[in-house]
Motif scaffolding. Structure first.
Motif, PDB file in Angstrom:
ATOM      1  N   ALA A   1      20.712  -3.667  61.741  1.00 37.54           N
ATOM      2  CA  ALA A   1      21.791  -2.808  62.218  1.00 37.54           C
ATOM      3  C   ALA A   1      22.280  -1.875  61.123  1.00 37.54           C
ATOM      4  CB  ALA A   1      22.946  -3.664  62.739  1.00 37.54           C
ATOM      5  N   GLY A   2      22.192  -2.310  59.864  1.00 34.31           N
ATOM      6  CA  GLY A   2      22.564  -1.441  58.750  1.00 34.31           C
ATOM      7  C   GLY A   2      21.611  -0.275  58.602  1.00 34.31           C
ATOM      8  N   PHE A   3      20.328  -0.532  58.739  1.00 36.43           N
ATOM      9  CA  PHE A   3      19.315   0.512  58.709  1.00 36.43           C
ATOM     10  C   PHE A   3      19.564   1.489  59.856  1.00 36.43           C
ATOM     11  CE2 PHE A   3      14.363   1.068  58.442  1.00 36.43           C
ATOM     12  CZ  PHE A   3      14.532   2.384  58.050  1.00 36.43           C
ATOM     13  N   GLN A   4      19.830   0.953  61.036  1.00 36.34           N
ATOM     14  CA  GLN A   4      20.038   1.801  62.197  1.00 36.34           C
ATOM     15  C   GLN A   4      21.310   2.639  62.065  1.00 36.34           C
ATOM     16  OE1 GLN A   4      18.590   0.174  66.151  1.00 36.34           O
ATOM     17  NE2 GLN A   4      18.839  -1.735  65.003  1.00 36.34           N
ATOM     18  N   LEU A   5      22.333   2.102  61.402  1.00 34.86           N
ATOM     19  CA  LEU A   5      23.550   2.881  61.190  1.00 34.86           C
ATOM     20  C   LEU A   5      23.281   4.044  60.238  1.00 34.86           C
ATOM     21  CD1 LEU A   5      26.507   3.136  61.937  1.00 34.86           C
ATOM     22  CD2 LEU A   5      27.060   1.563  60.077  1.00 34.86           C
ATOM     23  N   ALA A   6      22.486   3.801  59.196  1.00 34.38           N
ATOM     24  CA  ALA A   6      22.099   4.906  58.310  1.00 34.38           C
ATOM     25  C   ALA A   6      21.268   5.940  59.060  1.00 34.38           C
ATOM     26  CB  ALA A   6      21.324   4.360  57.116  1.00 34.38           C
ATOM     27  N   LEU A   7      20.383   5.482  59.942  1.00 32.94           N
ATOM     28  CA  LEU A   7      19.563   6.392  60.736  1.00 32.94           C
ATOM     29  C   LEU A   7      20.381   7.182  61.746  1.00 32.94           C
ATOM     30  CD1 LEU A   7      16.501   4.062  61.412  1.00 32.94           C
ATOM     31  CD2 LEU A   7      16.424   6.231  60.150  1.00 32.94           C
ATOM     32  N   ALA A   8      21.537   6.668  62.125  1.00 39.04           N
ATOM     33  CA  ALA A   8      22.385   7.363  63.098  1.00 39.04           C
ATOM     34  C   ALA A   8      22.939   8.664  62.537  1.00 39.04           C
ATOM     35  CB  ALA A   8      23.537   6.455  63.537  1.00 39.04           C
ATOM     36  N   CYS A   9      23.021   8.763  61.221  1.00 35.76           N
ATOM     37  CA  CYS A   9      23.584   9.952  60.585  1.00 35.76           C
ATOM     38  C   CYS A   9      22.531  11.059  60.472  1.00 35.76           C
ATOM     39  CB  CYS A   9      24.125   9.614  59.205  1.00 35.76           C
ATOM     40  SG  CYS A   9      25.576   8.529  59.249  1.00 35.76           S
ATOM     41  N   ASP A  10      23.009  12.278  60.308  1.00 39.62           N
ATOM     42  CA  ASP A  10      22.105  13.424  60.166  1.00 39.62           C
ATOM     43  C   ASP A  10      21.336  13.378  58.859  1.00 39.62           C
ATOM     44  OD1 ASP A  10      22.905  14.904  62.581  1.00 39.62           O
ATOM     45  OD2 ASP A  10      24.814  15.187  61.552  1.00 39.62           O
ATOM     46  N   LEU A  11      22.015  12.986  57.778  1.00 41.71           N
ATOM     47  CA  LEU A  11      21.445  13.035  56.441  1.00 41.71           C
ATOM     48  C   LEU A  11      21.692  11.718  55.729  1.00 41.71           C
ATOM     49  CD1 LEU A  11      22.916  16.545  55.459  1.00 41.71           C
ATOM     50  CD2 LEU A  11      20.662  16.083  56.470  1.00 41.71           C
ATOM     51  N   ARG A  12      20.817  11.395  54.773  1.00 46.41           N
ATOM     52  CA  ARG A  12      20.967  10.161  54.016  1.00 46.41           C
ATOM     53  C   ARG A  12      20.831  10.450  52.526  1.00 46.41           C
ATOM     54  NH1 ARG A  12      19.664   9.557  58.642  1.00 46.41           N
ATOM     55  NH2 ARG A  12      17.868  10.916  58.274  1.00 46.41           N
ATOM     56  N   VAL A  13      21.888  10.145  51.777  1.00 43.25           N
ATOM     57  CA  VAL A  13      21.868  10.158  50.327  1.00 43.25           C
ATOM     58  C   VAL A  13      21.792   8.701  49.904  1.00 43.25           C
ATOM     59  CG1 VAL A  13      23.118  10.777  48.226  1.00 43.25           C
ATOM     60  CG2 VAL A  13      23.273  12.240  50.245  1.00 43.25           C
ATOM     61  N   VAL A  14      20.792   8.330  49.110  1.00 44.05           N
ATOM     62  CA  VAL A  14      20.587   6.909  48.832  1.00 44.05           C
ATOM     63  C   VAL A  14      20.580   6.654  47.336  1.00 44.05           C
ATOM     64  CG1 VAL A  14      19.208   6.772  50.947  1.00 44.05           C
ATOM     65  CG2 VAL A  14      18.053   6.835  48.740  1.00 44.05           C
ATOM     66  N   ALA A  15      21.031   5.460  46.984  1.00 41.67           N
ATOM     67  CA  ALA A  15      20.979   5.004  45.597  1.00 41.67           C
ATOM     68  C   ALA A  15      19.581   4.506  45.272  1.00 41.67           C
ATOM     69  CB  ALA A  15      22.000   3.888  45.383  1.00 41.67           C
ATOM     70  N   ASP A  16      19.273   4.490  43.989  1.00 41.09           N
ATOM     71  CA  ASP A  16      17.929   4.079  43.584  1.00 41.09           C
ATOM     72  C   ASP A  16      17.674   2.585  43.770  1.00 41.09           C
ATOM     73  OD1 ASP A  16      19.553   3.192  41.528  1.00 41.09           O
ATOM     74  OD2 ASP A  16      18.636   4.453  39.986  1.00 41.09           O
ATOM     75  N   ASP A  17      18.712   1.822  44.169  1.00 44.40           N
ATOM     76  CA  ASP A  17      18.525   0.401  44.453  1.00 44.40           C
ATOM     77  C   ASP A  17      18.445   0.106  45.948  1.00 44.40           C
ATOM     78  OD1 ASP A  17      21.150   0.798  45.261  1.00 44.40           O
ATOM     79  OD2 ASP A  17      21.974  -0.913  44.162  1.00 44.40           O
ATOM     80  N   VAL A  18      18.321   1.128  46.771  1.00 49.86           N
ATOM     81  CA  VAL A  18      18.375   0.924  48.218  1.00 49.86           C
ATOM     82  C   VAL A  18      17.180   0.111  48.702  1.00 49.86           C
ATOM     83  CG1 VAL A  18      17.073   2.961  49.000  1.00 49.86           C
ATOM     84  CG2 VAL A  18      18.981   2.122  50.375  1.00 49.86           C
ATOM     85  N   GLN A  19      17.424  -0.701  49.742  1.00 52.42           N
ATOM     86  CA  GLN A  19      16.372  -1.485  50.383  1.00 52.42           C
ATOM     87  C   GLN A  19      16.580  -1.401  51.894  1.00 52.42           C
ATOM     88  OE1 GLN A  19      15.337  -5.380  48.468  1.00 52.42           O
ATOM     89  NE2 GLN A  19      17.205  -5.015  47.306  1.00 52.42           N
ATOM     90  N   PHE A  20      15.782  -0.552  52.537  1.00 50.28           N
ATOM     91  CA  PHE A  20      15.808  -0.443  53.994  1.00 50.28           C
ATOM     92  C   PHE A  20      14.847  -1.472  54.583  1.00 50.28           C
ATOM     93  CE2 PHE A  20      16.769   4.085  52.894  1.00 50.28           C
ATOM     94  CZ  PHE A  20      17.979   4.212  53.567  1.00 50.28           C
TER      95      PHE A  20
END
Length: 266
Positions: A132-151
């Protein structure tokens, strides 16, 4: 520039805080002790956040407090009793098709409003963004991510499917074959790959994540609002139109812009 910690909330409840500063709204997930795990109550609060946006808002930043953006559905959902006052998975399975469809549709509302044409939404994602966290990020138009991100999309490993609106944007961003592989295996997608395959617009060190989201927000606000709204509508509809239909949509949109700039709009 948005100040995440010092702006007076429009509301704050059930793990969600909404703040507004001028044309920028910030939606913050506020349960870092549980890695911002999601619940139906949180989904209702996210839906309310969308409905509470002032008309002056042009950009919405979505962020999570703590080390993780959102580790997915709260594990309590997988217990026999589920969440207090909410239907358990067993209750959902025993319901009619219509009731089950309506319940999931209500949950999905927390994930749908981020793509409204009158706003641009930015997910600032660090640490875990699972299910659900991945899907919430996907719900947005754009994604700025940290270098420690784990989708990761872990639903299939639980015998479920991603049902919180994530499949459409995932396929649009990375293509069918890559989306199937990510979902069916449940593997982690880290920052470098996320940027390479189109999941991430920008990758920055974790300490710079909020500043990068703010900088992107400022850049989006530089153009006139009506031009951004028309452009977003054109781009969102492009995949569903033929080439000739898209040409016609461009002509119509430009006509509206020219008349507006000339003071001849409705």
């Amino acid at each position: 520039m948005t100040t995440f910690e010092n702006t007076e909330p429009v509301f704050e409840k059930d793990g969600v805080r909404l703040t507004v500063e001028d044309a920028v709204a910030t939606v913050t997930l506020t349960n870092p002790a549980k890695r911002n795990a999601q619940t139906p109550a949180l989904w209702r609060a996210l839906t309310e956040a969308g409905r509470s946006l002032p008309g002056s808002v042009r950009v919405v930043i979505l962020r999570g407090e703590g080390q993780s953006f959102s580790a997915g559905l709260d594990r309590q959902a997988f217990t026999p009793e589920g969440f207090d006052g909410e239907p358990s998975f067993l209750d959902m399975a025993r319901g009619s098709d219509a009731d089950l469809d309506a319940l999931i549709a209500a949950y999905q509302e927390a994930f749908t409003w981020w793509r409204r044409n009158d706003i641009v939404s930015i997910a600032a994602v660090q640490g875990h963004a699972i299910g659900a966290g991945f899907q919430l990020a996907l719900a947005c138009d754009l994604r700025v991510v940290a270098d420690d991100v784990q989708f990761a999309m872990r639903e299939t490993s639980l015998g479920l499917v991603p049902d919180l609106t994530g499949t459409h944007p995932l396929v649009s961003l990375v293509g069918y074959a890559r989306a199937l592989e990510i979902c069916a295996t449940g593997r982690f997608v880290h920052a470098g790959e996320a940027e390479r395959i189109g999941l991430a617009n920008i990758v920055v060190p974790a300490a710079e994540l909020d500043a990068a989201a703010q900088d992107l927000s400022a850049a989006l606000l530089a153009a006139p609002r009506a031009a951004v709204v028309e452009t977003k509508a054109l781009l969102r509809g492009a995949g569903e139109r033929s080439y000739e239909e898209q040409r016609a949509a461009e002509r119509a949109a430009q006509g509206r812009r020219l008349r507006d700039l000339a003071g001849l709009g409705d």
